[in-house]
Structure formats: C-alpha cells, structure tokens
Design a protein around this motif. Structure first.
Motif, mmCIF file in Angstrom:
data_model
loop_
_atom_site.group_PDB
_atom_site.id
_atom_site.type_symbol
_atom_site.label_atom_id
_atom_site.label_comp_id
_atom_site.label_asym_id
_atom_site.label_seq_id
_atom_site.Cartn_x
_atom_site.Cartn_y
_atom_site.Cartn_z
ATOM 1 N N GLY A 1 0.784 -1.223 0.000
ATOM 2 C CA GLY A 1 0.000 0.000 0.000
ATOM 3 C C GLY A 1 0.814 1.270 0.000
ATOM 4 N N LEU A 2 2.094 1.177 -0.339
ATOM 5 C CA LEU A 2 2.924 2.377 -0.385
ATOM 6 C C LEU A 2 2.470 3.287 -1.526
ATOM 7 C CD1 LEU A 2 6.523 0.917 0.177
ATOM 8 C CD2 LEU A 2 5.071 2.117 1.828
ATOM 9 N N PRO A 3 2.556 4.596 -1.348
ATOM 10 C CA PRO A 3 2.188 5.517 -2.436
ATOM 11 C C PRO A 3 3.078 5.287 -3.656
ATOM 12 C CG PRO A 3 2.395 6.682 -0.341
ATOM 13 C CD PRO A 3 2.924 5.299 -0.104
ATOM 14 N N GLU A 4 2.501 5.522 -4.833
ATOM 15 C CA GLU A 4 3.245 5.283 -6.076
ATOM 16 C C GLU A 4 4.505 6.151 -6.144
ATOM 17 O OE1 GLU A 4 3.932 3.356 -9.716
ATOM 18 O OE2 GLU A 4 2.606 2.945 -8.016
ATOM 19 N N LYS A 5 4.419 7.369 -5.605
ATOM 20 C CA LYS A 5 5.590 8.247 -5.610
ATOM 21 C C LYS A 5 6.734 7.635 -4.811
ATOM 22 C CE LYS A 5 7.093 12.912 -4.311
ATOM 23 N NZ LYS A 5 6.674 14.216 -3.710
ATOM 24 N N THR A 6 6.411 7.031 -3.666
ATOM 25 C CA THR A 6 7.430 6.387 -2.843
ATOM 26 C C THR A 6 8.008 5.163 -3.547
ATOM 27 O OG1 THR A 6 6.293 7.125 -0.834
ATOM 28 C CG2 THR A 6 7.896 5.346 -0.601
ATOM 29 N N VAL A 7 7.156 4.401 -4.194
ATOM 30 C CA VAL A 7 7.612 3.205 -4.918
ATOM 31 C C VAL A 7 8.594 3.596 -6.030
ATOM 32 C CG1 VAL A 7 6.883 1.292 -6.393
ATOM 33 C CG2 VAL A 7 5.530 1.902 -4.388
ATOM 34 N N VAL A 8 8.254 4.656 -6.752
ATOM 35 C CA VAL A 8 9.084 5.065 -7.890
ATOM 36 C C VAL A 8 10.406 5.664 -7.435
ATOM 37 C CG1 VAL A 8 9.225 6.642 -9.853
ATOM 38 C CG2 VAL A 8 7.116 5.361 -9.422
ATOM 39 N N THR A 9 10.340 6.623 -6.502
ATOM 40 C CA THR A 9 11.548 7.374 -6.134
ATOM 41 C C THR A 9 12.443 6.607 -5.159
ATOM 42 O OG1 THR A 9 10.308 8.509 -4.371
ATOM 43 C CG2 THR A 9 10.445 9.589 -6.534
ATOM 44 N N LYS A 10 11.855 5.990 -4.135
ATOM 45 C CA LYS A 10 12.660 5.362 -3.093
ATOM 46 C C LYS A 10 13.131 3.964 -3.464
ATOM 47 C CE LYS A 10 12.717 4.377 1.877
ATOM 48 N NZ LYS A 10 11.961 4.434 3.143
ATOM 49 N N HIS A 11 12.341 3.239 -4.243
ATOM 50 C CA HIS A 11 12.679 1.855 -4.549
ATOM 51 C C HIS A 11 13.175 1.682 -5.997
ATOM 52 C CE1 HIS A 11 11.091 0.349 -0.722
ATOM 53 N NE2 HIS A 11 10.093 1.206 -0.882
ATOM 54 N N ALA A 12 12.365 2.078 -6.957
ATOM 55 C CA ALA A 12 12.730 1.821 -8.356
ATOM 56 C C ALA A 12 13.885 2.704 -8.823
ATOM 57 C CB ALA A 12 11.504 2.035 -9.250
ATOM 58 N N LEU A 13 13.788 3.996 -8.563
ATOM 59 C CA LEU A 13 14.808 4.919 -9.074
ATOM 60 C C LEU A 13 16.163 4.671 -8.425
ATOM 61 C CD1 LEU A 13 15.585 7.273 -10.846
ATOM 62 C CD2 LEU A 13 14.803 8.830 -9.065
ATOM 63 N N ARG A 14 16.191 4.437 -7.129
ATOM 64 C CA ARG A 14 17.476 4.210 -6.450
ATOM 65 C C ARG A 14 18.193 3.004 -7.031
ATOM 66 N NH1 ARG A 14 17.122 4.435 -0.033
ATOM 67 N NH2 ARG A 14 19.340 4.020 -0.355
ATOM 68 N N ALA A 15 17.455 1.949 -7.316
ATOM 69 C CA ALA A 15 18.080 0.757 -7.891
ATOM 70 C C ALA A 15 18.547 0.985 -9.324
ATOM 71 C CB ALA A 15 17.098 -0.406 -7.846
ATOM 72 N N SER A 16 17.900 1.915 -10.020
ATOM 73 C CA SER A 16 18.269 2.190 -11.417
ATOM 74 C C SER A 16 19.464 3.126 -11.532
ATOM 75 C CB SER A 16 17.072 2.804 -12.156
ATOM 76 O OG SER A 16 15.944 1.963 -12.089
ATOM 77 N N LEU A 17 19.865 3.756 -10.435
ATOM 78 C CA LEU A 17 20.930 4.759 -10.503
ATOM 79 C C LEU A 17 22.339 4.168 -10.519
ATOM 80 C CD1 LEU A 17 19.650 7.579 -8.105
ATOM 81 C CD2 LEU A 17 19.710 7.563 -10.605
ATOM 82 N N THR A 18 22.495 2.887 -10.210
ATOM 83 C CA THR A 18 23.835 2.303 -10.141
ATOM 84 C C THR A 18 24.587 2.392 -11.464
ATOM 85 O OG1 THR A 18 23.081 0.785 -8.404
ATOM 86 C CG2 THR A 18 25.144 0.255 -9.517
ATOM 87 N N PRO A 19 24.028 1.941 -12.586
ATOM 88 C CA PRO A 19 24.765 2.111 -13.856
ATOM 89 C C PRO A 19 24.941 3.562 -14.253
ATOM 90 C CG PRO A 19 22.539 1.293 -14.266
ATOM 91 C CD PRO A 19 22.757 1.219 -12.797
ATOM 92 N N ILE A 20 23.996 4.417 -13.870
ATOM 93 C CA ILE A 20 24.111 5.842 -14.200
ATOM 94 C C ILE A 20 25.278 6.461 -13.437
ATOM 95 C CG2 ILE A 20 22.943 8.079 -14.038
ATOM 96 C CD1 ILE A 20 20.303 6.592 -14.451
ATOM 97 N N LEU A 21 25.454 6.061 -12.170
ATOM 98 C CA LEU A 21 26.590 6.547 -11.395
ATOM 99 C C LEU A 21 27.912 6.141 -12.031
ATOM 100 C CD1 LEU A 21 25.723 6.090 -7.600
ATOM 101 C CD2 LEU A 21 26.320 8.204 -8.788
ATOM 102 N N THR A 22 27.970 4.917 -12.531
ATOM 103 C CA THR A 22 29.198 4.438 -13.170
ATOM 104 C C THR A 22 29.559 5.290 -14.374
ATOM 105 O OG1 THR A 22 28.678 2.181 -12.453
ATOM 106 C CG2 THR A 22 30.324 2.431 -14.186
ATOM 107 N N VAL A 23 28.592 5.508 -15.243
ATOM 108 C CA VAL A 23 28.836 6.304 -16.445
ATOM 109 C C VAL A 23 29.129 7.755 -16.080
ATOM 110 C CG1 VAL A 23 27.843 7.078 -18.623
ATOM 111 C CG2 VAL A 23 27.384 4.773 -17.809
ATOM 112 N N PHE A 24 28.425 8.257 -15.064
ATOM 113 C CA PHE A 24 28.631 9.645 -14.652
ATOM 114 C C PHE A 24 30.054 9.870 -14.148
ATOM 115 C CE2 PHE A 24 28.445 12.915 -11.248
ATOM 116 C CZ PHE A 24 28.116 14.000 -12.049
#
Length: 337
Positions: A243-266
């Motif tokens: 029942g977590l809000p969609e904003k929390t699901v996207v920013t806290k869970h999905a986006l954080r996990a997606s940032l690892t390859p972006i950090l590498t390239v950055f």
C-alpha cells in the motif's frame, strides 16, 4: 569500508604511475626509437636556427642524454620532493608537486594548470547539473509513460542528442542564439567568476546547455532502460502490495536501484570533462584545460601535455573512487567488501 578505501587508494596510485609511465615513454622514448637524436630533440625546444651551444645547454638542462629510466625517475622525484632548475648562473627551485616548466612559455606547468582549471570545472559542473536533472527526469517519465507520445518524442530527441556531435550543435547554437538572436554572448567571451559572476554565468549558459544536451540524451535512455527493468522486480510488486504511495515506490525503490549504472557512467564522463572538454572549449573559446591540451600538443610542449594527462587521469581515478563509495548509499543491495 576502511580497508576497501585503502585498497582503492593503493590501486589509484598504481594506476596513476602506469599512466605517467606510458605517457612519458610515448614522448621521450618513442622518438629515440624512431631514430631522433638528442640533438634533434633539444633543437625542437630552442627555436629557429639554434646554436650548438644552446642545444648542448638544453640537453643538459632537460637531461636528454640520460637513460629514459633515469629521466622518468627524476620526473617522479620532482613530483614528490620538487626540483632545482639551472638557467645560467641562476637556480630556480620548483616546489613539490613539480610538473616541470613549459618548453614554450617557461612558466611552471602546475601553475598554468591551476590557472586554466577553474574554467574547465565551471563548464563541467554546470553542465553536469543540467544533464543529470534533465536526463534522469526525462528517463523516469518516459519509463512510467511507456509507449505514449511523450515517450516516443523524448526518445527521438534523445537519439538526436546522442547522434549529433558537440561541434555541430555548438556552432548551430552560437549562430542562432548568439549571432542571430543575440540572446547569449558569442564564443571567446568567458570571464572568470572572480571578476564578474554575472558575465561568468552569461558566458557559460550556452556551453552548459549545448554540452548537457549531448549527455542528457544518453542519461535519459539509460534511466528509461533501468526503470523499465526495475519496475518488474518482485520487491516493487511487494512495495505496491503493502500500500505504499506510487511516488514512494518510484523514487525510493525503483529509481534508487536504477541509478547504479548511471553513477558508473557519470563518474567516467565527469572525470573526462574535468580533464578538459576539448571540443566544447574550442567551439566556445573557453580557456580551459582542453584548449590548453590542444595548444600544447600542436606546439610540442611535452611537460604541459604530461601535466594535462596526469590531471585527467587523477580526475577519473578520484571521481570513480567516490562513485564506488556511493554505490552502497544509492542501492542498499550493494555491499562493499
């Protein structure tokens, strides 16, 4: 964490030594293998129609008759403890870290690099903020609205940004916004922030946006691909089931996990830019490290080329070390051993 940092620092020092060794060998060892004599090498640094006395003095001052191993050892020693340079009856001490003196301007290499570094850092930092904010935001929205008009339009623009070289977009933006509409200053109008912050900002807006357009396009595609993959993970479904809000699901869970390859390239991108954004600086006439590197290569200023190379290598190594430490913060699944 501490043992990991120590290991990485040792590896960084070894990497910098290898970079300096390879670069030093290219400029001081390969010419001898190609058949050039020490007299010919010294004559290139004296000027037109040099006298034999001037050539001999240059050979002695630069140590060109010494074995390459000895020359490289003296170069490293100068970085650690400094070096004394003799110019006739006068002895000039170059304090550590001493990268030598320019063959062309006779100025300390380190001081010249420090004078040029603020322009490059200003360009890289401003563009990085824009391309991270724009690229990641665009990628997240495209992933959440997959297949919509926004998604297709954003990916077409992103593909265009990746495909168009910086010297093309730079010249087009100069022609349109500087010389036709006269919104921004033209090329070569850079002013240090210490002189006038307003003109400094105005002179960098166009280079920032032009450089960020290239990188934001790539980061948008990376973010979109990472988000599409992450949104199908089990823990995302579990978070929604709780029942977590969609904003929390996207920013806290999905986006954080997606940032690892972006950090590498950055880390790689920012390190290279801090070593000198060659095309951007030359297109907009910004007196940074990239423009200095091109001029030094053309004039055969070997100490300056070595200095820029070491600055670039150091930037990449240090920033990638920071990025590795940030992995565990961005993605809790990562643990540094």
């Amino acid at each position: 964490m501490f043992p990991y940092i120590i290991r990485r620092l040792i590896g960084a020092v070894i990497m910098l030594l290898l970079v300096s060794l390879v670069t030093f060998g290219i400029f001081f060892w390969l010419p001898k293998l190609a058949g050039q004599t020490t007299d010919q090498l010294a004559a290139a640094y004296v000027g037109k129609a040099p006298s034999q006395e001037a050539i001999e003095d240059t050979k002695e001052r630069l140590g060109l008759d010494d074995p390459v191993v000895v020359q490289y050892g003296n170069y490293l020693k100068a970085i650690v403890v400094g070096k004394d340079y003799k110019a006739g009856p006068v002895t000039d001490h170059c304090p550590a870290p001493c990268l030598g003196y320019s063959f062309r301007s006779s100025q300390p290499v380190l001081q010249t690099l420090m004078d040029r570094a603020p322009a490059t850092v200003s360009l890289a930092a401003g563009a990085a903020v824009i391309w991270l904010a724009g690229g990641i935001t665009t990628g997240v929205i495209s992933a959440l609205r997959r297949g919509t008009l926004w998604d297709r339009t954003a990916m077409i623009i992103a593909l265009s940004g990746v495909s168009l070289p910086i010297y093309f977009t730079g010249l087009v933006s100069l022609a349109l916004f500087s010389y036709t509409l006269k919104i921004f200053p033209g090329g070569g109008s850079y002013n240090p922030i210490t002189e006038n912050p307003v003109t400094w900002f105005q002179s960098l807006v166009l280079p920032w946006v032009t450089l960020a357009f290239l990188y934001a396009a790539m980061y948008a595609r990376l973010t979109r691909a990472g988000m599409l993959e992450t949104m199908n993970e089990d823990y995302i479904r579990t978070a929604r089931a709780k029942g977590l809000p969609e904003k929390t699901v996207v920013t806290k869970h999905a986006l954080r996990a997606s940032l690892t390859p972006i950090l590498t390239v950055f880390g790689l991108d920012l390190g290279l830019l801090l070593g000198g954004a060659v095309l951007t600086e030359n297109t907009f006439g910004i007196p940074g490290l990239g423009q200095l590197a091109i001029g030094s290569i053309r004039s055969g200023d070997l100490p300056m080329v070595l200095g820029v190379t070491l600055i670039t290598a150091t930037s990449i190594v240090v920033i990638n070390l920071i990025v590795d430490l940030l992995y565990a913060i961005v993605d809790p699944r990562v643990r540094l051993g």
